[in-house]
Design a protein around this motif. Structure first.
Motif, PDB file in Angstrom:
ATOM      1  N   LEU A 154       0.878  -0.985   0.252  1.00  0.00           N
ATOM      2  CA  LEU A 154       0.103  -0.187   0.368  1.00  0.00           C
ATOM      3  C   LEU A 154       0.417   1.667  -0.364  1.00  0.00           C
ATOM      4  O   LEU A 154       0.339   2.265  -0.682  1.00  0.00           O
ATOM      5  CB  LEU A 154      -1.193  -0.080   1.670  1.00  0.00           C
ATOM      6  N   SER A 155       1.875   1.464   0.963  1.00  0.00           N
ATOM      7  CA  SER A 155       3.106   2.791   0.996  1.00  0.00           C
ATOM      8  C   SER A 155       3.454   2.327  -1.025  1.00  0.00           C
ATOM      9  O   SER A 155       3.685   3.254  -1.264  1.00  0.00           O
ATOM     10  CB  SER A 155       3.690   2.103   1.598  1.00  0.00           C
ATOM     11  N   SER A 156       3.661   1.028  -1.678  1.00  0.00           N
ATOM     12  CA  SER A 156       4.311   1.552  -2.831  1.00  0.00           C
ATOM     13  C   SER A 156       3.303   2.041  -3.342  1.00  0.00           C
ATOM     14  O   SER A 156       3.567   3.282  -4.221  1.00  0.00           O
ATOM     15  CB  SER A 156       4.917   0.425  -2.803  1.00  0.00           C
ATOM     16  N   ALA A 157       2.244   2.231  -3.462  1.00  0.00           N
ATOM     17  CA  ALA A 157       1.657   2.525  -4.298  1.00  0.00           C
ATOM     18  C   ALA A 157       1.003   3.721  -3.741  1.00  0.00           C
ATOM     19  O   ALA A 157       0.594   5.391  -4.924  1.00  0.00           O
ATOM     20  CB  ALA A 157      -0.063   2.071  -4.007  1.00  0.00           C
ATOM     21  N   VAL A 158       0.734   4.582  -2.508  1.00  0.00           N
ATOM     22  CA  VAL A 158       1.299   6.001  -2.106  1.00  0.00           C
ATOM     23  C   VAL A 158       1.806   6.380  -2.676  1.00  0.00           C
ATOM     24  O   VAL A 158       2.136   7.628  -3.184  1.00  0.00           O
ATOM     25  CB  VAL A 158       0.818   5.617  -0.179  1.00  0.00           C
ATOM     26  N   ARG A 159       2.761   6.331  -2.509  1.00  0.00           N
ATOM     27  CA  ARG A 159       4.640   7.315  -3.294  1.00  0.00           C
ATOM     28  C   ARG A 159       4.142   7.286  -4.904  1.00  0.00           C
ATOM     29  O   ARG A 159       4.550   8.161  -5.220  1.00  0.00           O
ATOM     30  CB  ARG A 159       5.479   6.123  -3.070  1.00  0.00           C
ATOM     31  N   ALA A 160       3.663   6.498  -5.705  1.00  0.00           N
ATOM     32  CA  ALA A 160       3.373   6.270  -6.804  1.00  0.00           C
ATOM     33  C   ALA A 160       2.189   7.821  -6.691  1.00  0.00           C
ATOM     34  O   ALA A 160       2.275   8.252  -8.369  1.00  0.00           O
ATOM     35  CB  ALA A 160       3.084   4.905  -7.678  1.00  0.00           C
ATOM     36  N   LEU A 161       1.691   6.559  -6.489  1.00  0.00           N
ATOM     37  CA  LEU A 161       0.296   8.936  -6.580  1.00  0.00           C
ATOM     38  C   LEU A 161       1.407  10.299  -5.979  1.00  0.00           C
ATOM     39  O   LEU A 161       0.307  10.275  -6.988  1.00  0.00           O
ATOM     40  CB  LEU A 161      -1.144   8.648  -4.912  1.00  0.00           C
ATOM     41  N   VAL A 162       1.590  10.084  -4.844  1.00  0.00           N
ATOM     42  CA  VAL A 162       1.971  10.893  -4.742  1.00  0.00           C
ATOM     43  C   VAL A 162       2.863  11.511  -5.445  1.00  0.00           C
ATOM     44  O   VAL A 162       3.432  13.057  -5.881  1.00  0.00           O
ATOM     45  CB  VAL A 162       2.677  10.913  -3.822  1.00  0.00           C
ATOM     46  N   ASP A 163       3.615  10.677  -6.543  1.00  0.00           N
ATOM     47  CA  ASP A 163       5.155  11.088  -7.940  1.00  0.00           C
ATOM     48  C   ASP A 163       4.055  12.015  -8.275  1.00  0.00           C
ATOM     49  O   ASP A 163       4.452  13.047  -9.220  1.00  0.00           O
ATOM     50  CB  ASP A 163       5.614   9.527  -8.268  1.00  0.00           C
TER      51      ASP A 163
ATOM     52  N   ALA B 126      -0.910   3.473  10.027  1.00  0.00           N
ATOM     53  CA  ALA B 126       0.000   2.635   9.451  1.00  0.00           C
ATOM     54  C   ALA B 126       0.789   2.562   8.314  1.00  0.00           C
ATOM     55  O   ALA B 126       2.128   2.327   7.945  1.00  0.00           O
ATOM     56  CB  ALA B 126      -0.449   0.971   9.039  1.00  0.00           C
ATOM     57  N   VAL B 127       0.485   2.952   7.154  1.00  0.00           N
ATOM     58  CA  VAL B 127       0.560   3.198   5.675  1.00  0.00           C
ATOM     59  C   VAL B 127       1.426   4.825   5.724  1.00  0.00           C
ATOM     60  O   VAL B 127       2.817   4.766   5.655  1.00  0.00           O
ATOM     61  CB  VAL B 127      -0.201   3.553   4.372  1.00  0.00           C
ATOM     62  N   GLY B 128       1.288   5.509   6.456  1.00  0.00           N
ATOM     63  CA  GLY B 128       2.005   6.567   7.239  1.00  0.00           C
ATOM     64  C   GLY B 128       3.677   6.310   7.371  1.00  0.00           C
ATOM     65  O   GLY B 128       4.220   6.660   7.549  1.00  0.00           O
ATOM     66  N   GLN B 129       3.247   4.765   8.785  1.00  0.00           N
ATOM     67  CA  GLN B 129       4.523   4.938   9.244  1.00  0.00           C
ATOM     68  C   GLN B 129       5.392   4.062   7.697  1.00  0.00           C
ATOM     69  O   GLN B 129       7.006   4.287   8.050  1.00  0.00           O
ATOM     70  CB  GLN B 129       4.401   3.649  10.538  1.00  0.00           C
ATOM     71  N   GLN B 130       5.548   2.825   7.356  1.00  0.00           N
ATOM     72  CA  GLN B 130       5.549   2.633   6.402  1.00  0.00           C
ATOM     73  C   GLN B 130       6.534   3.614   5.625  1.00  0.00           C
ATOM     74  O   GLN B 130       7.148   3.056   5.014  1.00  0.00           O
ATOM     75  CB  GLN B 130       4.878   1.358   5.657  1.00  0.00           C
ATOM     76  N   LEU B 131       6.108   4.407   4.772  1.00  0.00           N
ATOM     77  CA  LEU B 131       5.705   5.493   4.519  1.00  0.00           C
ATOM     78  C   LEU B 131       7.432   6.567   4.767  1.00  0.00           C
ATOM     79  O   LEU B 131       8.361   6.609   4.143  1.00  0.00           O
ATOM     80  CB  LEU B 131       5.017   7.139   3.700  1.00  0.00           C
ATOM     81  N   LEU B 132       7.434   6.641   5.735  1.00  0.00           N
ATOM     82  CA  LEU B 132       8.387   6.920   7.049  1.00  0.00           C
ATOM     83  C   LEU B 132       9.771   6.704   6.903  1.00  0.00           C
ATOM     84  O   LEU B 132      10.902   6.824   6.994  1.00  0.00           O
ATOM     85  CB  LEU B 132       7.616   7.908   8.051  1.00  0.00           C
ATOM     86  N   LEU B 133       9.237   5.094   6.687  1.00  0.00           N
ATOM     87  CA  LEU B 133       9.947   3.841   6.924  1.00  0.00           C
ATOM     88  C   LEU B 133      10.931   3.771   5.301  1.00  0.00           C
ATOM     89  O   LEU B 133      12.203   4.209   5.726  1.00  0.00           O
ATOM     90  CB  LEU B 133       9.960   3.246   7.475  1.00  0.00           C
ATOM     91  N   ASP B 134       9.882   4.222   5.001  1.00  0.00           N
ATOM     92  CA  ASP B 134      10.882   3.224   3.003  1.00  0.00           C
ATOM     93  C   ASP B 134      11.398   4.088   2.903  1.00  0.00           C
ATOM     94  O   ASP B 134      12.269   4.142   1.512  1.00  0.00           O
ATOM     95  CB  ASP B 134       9.248   2.170   2.786  1.00  0.00           C
TER      96      ASP B 134
END
Length: 272
Positions: free
Chosen positions: A75-84, A107-115
């Motif tokens: 989910l975090s990867s998909a959100v990063r693509a959306l932000v891009d 949880a996705v926010g935590q994963q974004l901050l980590l990845d």
């Protein structure tokens, strides 16, 4: 697995002269239903975009079995693509954003901050946890919903989502959110249950250096104030805020309070 396809809603999208805020939902809700009353308190000087979980809100339906191995990292990867894509549209490719999410959205926010630590300047993480309990109950709930649909969750979700008396005071808000649950795709809901069963970043919270405001509902039985305090205390620059009279969907129950916390975080960060 490849990143799942997520729907998105551009609540306010102008250009790179304004900070970008990305909003994330909770399981069983659409981002529009959950953040409906917060967005008008922010969009005068922020660009605001939201994303939806698989099979929820604006996201497409999920084929049976296609997301059985879904993780929060997916989910975090998909959100990063959306932000891009959004930052490119705003004329600011590669720029970081601000983030606010609820429960699995947190949880996705935590994963974004980590990845992708350089991609998020700071986050308001509401009613969330670094681990959402034992896997068994999540897998059981996911199996039930996959077989019988999301209406099986309406009664129990109403009890988890809202503090005592809220549904009587604001029946329109409760109706809006419970309708989004009933309309959610059963296989998408089940896939997210599986992702939550596998999520555990307790031993990695110390890697998060961006400022985090961790918001707990004092009456939340799903992610208790102690769960949220673990996030606030585990990251390097965390702050715990407990909202009395709130349960699991703080932005819906107390939109003004949550909007103020988001605005304060962004204002402090942009002033540096």
């Amino acid at each position: 697995m490849s990143a799942p396809e997520l729907g998105a809603t551009a609540f306010a999208l102008r250009d790179a002269s304004r900070p970008l805020l990305v909003l994330g939902p909770s399981l069983g809700t659409s981002v529009t239903a959950l953040w409906h009353d917060v967005v008008p308190l922010l969009d005068d000087d922020l660009d605001v975009v939201g994303w939806d979980l698989p099979g929820h809100g604006t996201s497409p339906a999920v084929a049976p079995g296609s997301l059985d191995d879904l993780t929060v990292a997916d989910l975090s990867s998909a959100v990063r693509a959306l932000v891009d894509a959004v930052q490119a549209e705003r004329g600011d490719p590669g720029a970081p954003c601000w983030y606010a999410g609820v429960s699995v959205g947190g949880a996705v926010g935590q994963q974004l901050l980590l990845d992708a630590p350089g991609r998020v300047r700071g986050a308001v993480l509401c009613c969330t946890a670094a681990r959402f309990g034992d896997p068994g109950p999540w897998l059981e709930r996911g199996a039930l919903v996959a077989a019988a649909g999301t209406p099986t969750q309406v009664s129990t979700s109403a009890g988890r989502w809202f503090a005592p008396g809220f549904l009587e005071r604001a029946p329109d808000v409760g109706t809006r959110l419970l309708a989004s649950l009933q309309h959610a795709d059963r296989f998408g809901y089940a896939a997210v249950c599986g992702a939550l069963s596998r999520f555990d970043v307790r031993d990695r919270l110390g890697e998060i250096d961006a400022p985090v405001v961790a918001v707990a509902g004092a009456d939340d039985p799903a992610t208790t104030p102690d769960d949220v305090a673990q996030v606030a205390g585990g990251v390097r620059r965390g702050r715990l805020v407990v909202i009395h009279g709130a349960a699991h969907l703080a932005p819906a129950e107390w939109p003004g309070r949550v909007a103020t916390l988001v605005r304060e975080l962004v204002s402090e960060g942009e002033a540096r």
